[in-house]
Design an enzyme around this catalytic site. Structure first.
Site, mmCIF file in Angstrom:
data_model
loop_
_atom_site.group_PDB
_atom_site.id
_atom_site.type_symbol
_atom_site.label_atom_id
_atom_site.label_comp_id
_atom_site.label_asym_id
_atom_site.label_seq_id
_atom_site.Cartn_x
_atom_site.Cartn_y
_atom_site.Cartn_z
ATOM 1 N N LYS A 65 31.998 16.082 -6.488
ATOM 2 C CA LYS A 65 30.576 16.382 -6.353
ATOM 3 C C LYS A 65 29.871 15.208 -5.669
ATOM 4 O O LYS A 65 30.267 14.042 -5.849
ATOM 5 C CB LYS A 65 30.009 16.622 -7.756
ATOM 6 C CG LYS A 65 28.601 17.166 -7.842
ATOM 7 C CD LYS A 65 28.280 17.489 -9.301
ATOM 8 C CE LYS A 65 26.897 18.074 -9.503
ATOM 9 N NZ LYS A 65 26.663 18.448 -10.917
ATOM 10 N N SER A 142 25.179 23.007 -11.371
ATOM 11 C CA SER A 142 24.884 22.368 -10.103
ATOM 12 C C SER A 142 26.136 21.938 -9.334
ATOM 13 O O SER A 142 26.041 21.550 -8.169
ATOM 14 C CB SER A 142 24.004 21.129 -10.361
ATOM 15 O OG SER A 142 24.683 20.163 -11.162
ATOM 16 N N SER A 166 26.509 22.457 -15.906
ATOM 17 C CA SER A 166 26.787 22.433 -14.474
ATOM 18 C C SER A 166 28.253 22.482 -14.083
ATOM 19 O O SER A 166 28.571 22.604 -12.906
ATOM 20 C CB SER A 166 26.139 21.190 -13.845
ATOM 21 O OG SER A 166 24.741 21.283 -13.920
#
Length: 592
Positions: A65, A142, A166
């Site tokens: 990420k 996310s 997330s």
């Protein structure tokens, strides 16, 4: 050349251009599904010489990420203004370094929701990664790009972060495994913080063995023998929140548990009511809205209120100065969350009380699960919403999802989201939760159970037929009527056989299951009666008779709290139902 010919040529060129653009778009989606912000390469060290064992992650490829620091690169945090205003990282995040040192190769950084403040997975600036399991649906966020990269088989595993959900949400929506470790178990140094009291470094994989190997590397776990769970606890109230039939989720878990560990380990409970009893500080977060929610779910709503307040407070402390000075351009799905965070009163005394709730919730869950318990809940309440849905719909989806996600988030327990195939062309998932610090136990249990769970998914899928033709519907009704006649004559086993015949002809009719449950009760077959009623309720949520009969079955099986819940729910549907009222009062007097 005539004007007509010119027009034809222009139209032809235009169509050719559109065709080429579509082909390029398809090629782009096929190659990376929009999962990557940038490609990088971090190579592992050379293999040790024999007789030393090779690195545990040798040959595996992963991505991260875009909020993990990598030496020599700017950490983007999902927003180009953040990237523009920050310097190159001077060192790589320890979590990333551990994986590289463990033999894996990092190949890129993934798209994420801006500032990690959403669970949708849609990014205004870098685009929304395409969900390989359901291309018309959001991928979840996310850590959207990290999940998509794994689901599209672009990498073997990936790193994300999970504050409010997330990792777990995109894992569920993309049909892959996702693991949120115990809070504090994996270093968050070199990770841009969202809200430190809840931030965790999580990971995705398609294979449970890889999920476990990555976990052992990140958690630095020594070898130990696997311990089977002695209790598998089904949170019935949580499953009543979902729109997915229980036959596609909880029944698969029950059948798999019986095969793997035996019926004796199964338990049912109302998790919300347990939390309401064990977390007294929740009363400060009981909004008028949550008080109106039926049963123990109001406690889960209050738990989410406490987490949300603390999360907003910590986000504001971390990022308010930068936001005010830069005035970044946020997408519509993010700006509302950030505005709400910046608007909170930092003198609100409930901000401090939220930490007390966190400690009480952790103690409550640890006490419930101990070292040998697994709690089973849905990962999310709904299937993934369609792309470009209205903001109001998405807010409702987020609230329902976070009511479930806050359980591990607030207690700091570890949680694994496990895919269970599809329903209505959308991925389905359940979650296993273990106590805080029970990460090894949970990883081992997921690996042990995964194959059996998926065998049950295949069995369930093969028996789930489309709506039967009219001839079968009529034949099923005839069989049901014959079953009713046998029941009236007290021929219980014959009634069971006839109702079973009706179900084979049409397995979408709740009445058939409910009627067969009544016959099973007369025969004393209480587990079968409970299972039939659960199926009936999945097909028809307002089936009062099914709640009454399941309550009776659970009472006979010794699940007294769950029985009271069923009778109470029957009273919600029919407030004047005398049978439900008498049964609920009787059990309250006997067992409190």
């Amino acid at each position: 050349m005539s004007s007509a010919t010119n027009i034809i040529v222009l139209v032809g060129l235009g169509l050719a251009g559109i065709f080429l653009a579509v082909q390029r778009r398809r090629k782009t989606i096929k190659e990376d599904f929009g999962a990557f912000v940038e490609r990088i390469q971090l190579l592992p060290p050379p293999q040790p010489a024999p007789p030393k064992a090779p690195h545990p992650l040798t040959g595996l490829v992963f991505a991260i990420k875009e909020l993990f620091d990598v030496e020599g690169f700017v950490t983007g945090f999902g927003n180009p203004d953040w990237r523009r205003t920050h310097e190159l990282a001077v060192r790589t995040a320890p979590a990333v370094s551990l994986l590289v040192q463990g033999g894996a190769t990092c190949v890129g950084r993934n798209v994420m929701d801006e500032m990690a403040y959403c669970i949708n997975g849609e990014n205004k600036h870098y685009g929304t990664p395409t969900n390989p399991a359901a291309p018309s649906r959001i991928p979840g966020g996310s850590s959207s790009g990290s999940a998509v990269a794994v689901a599209a088989e672009l990498v073997d595993f990936s790193l994300g972060t999970d504050t409010g959900g997330s990792v777990r949400v995109p894992a569920a929506f993309c049909g892959i495994l996702g693991f949120r470790p115990s809070h504090g178990a994996v270093s968050t140094v070199g990770v841009v913080p969202m809200a430190q009291s809840f931030d965790t470094v999580g990971w995705f994989a398609r294979d449970p063995d890889i999920l476990r190997r990555v976990g052992h590397t990140l958690l630095q776990l020594p070898f130990m023998e696997y311990r089977k769970p002695r209790r598998v606890i089904i949170a019935d109230d949580c499953f009543q929140l979902t729109k997915i039939p229980s036959g596609r989720t909880v029944n698969i878990v029950i059948q798999s548990t019986e095969k793997l560990f035996g019926r004796q380990v199964l338990n049912h409970m109302s998790l919300g009511k347990y939390i309401a009893d064990k977390v007294p500080s929740l009363k400060y977060f009981q909004s008028e809205e949550s008080k109106s929610v039926e049963g123990g779910i109001s406690a889960l709503k209050a738990l989410w209120n406490a987490l949300r307040l603390r999360q907003r407070y910590e986000f504001k402390k971390n990022h308010e100065d930068w936001i005010n000075s830069v005035k970044p351009d946020f997408g519509p799905g993010i700006s509302g969350h950030i505005r709400a965070a910046l608007d909170i009163d930092t003198d609100d005394e409930n901000i401090g009380l939220s930490l007390r709730v966190r400690e009480e919730a952790r103690e409550a869950l640890n006490s419930l699960l101990k070292d040998d318990g697994i709690l089973v809940i849905p990962t999310t309440a709904d299937p993934p919403p369609k792309l470009n849905m209205k903001v109001n719909f998405l807010e409702d989806f987020q609230t329902r999802a976070l009511t479930l996600l806050c359980i591990a988030g607030m207690s700091g327990c570890c949680q694994a989201s496990i895919p269970l195939g599809q329903h209505d062309k959308c991925p389905v998932a359940v979650s296993f939760i273990a106590r805080h610090g029970g990460d090894r136990f949970l990883l081992d249990t997921v690996r042990a159970a995964y194959s059996t769970l998926h065998q049950q998914v295949e069995i369930s899928s093969s028996t789930q037929t489309a709506n039967p033709p009219n001839g079968k519907i009529e034949a099923a009704e005839i069989a049901k009527e014959k079953g009713n006649a046998a029941y009236k004559q007290k021929q219980w086993q014959k009634a069971v056989n006839l109702y079973s015949e009706a179900i084979k002809l049409n397995n979408k009719n709740a009445t058939y299951y409910s009627n067969r449950a009544a016959a099973h009760l007369e025969l004393g077959s209480f587990p079968q009666a409970e299972a039939d009623c659960t199926e009936a309720i999945a097909l028809e949520k307002k089936n009062v008779k099914a709640y009454l009969r399941r309550g009776t079955a659970r009472e006979m099986l010794g699940y007294y709290k769950e029985a009271v819940e069923d009778f109470n729910y029957a009273l919600v549907l029919e407030p004047t139902n005398k049978v439900a009222n008498l049964a609920a009062n009787r059990l309250r007097k006997l067992f409190g």
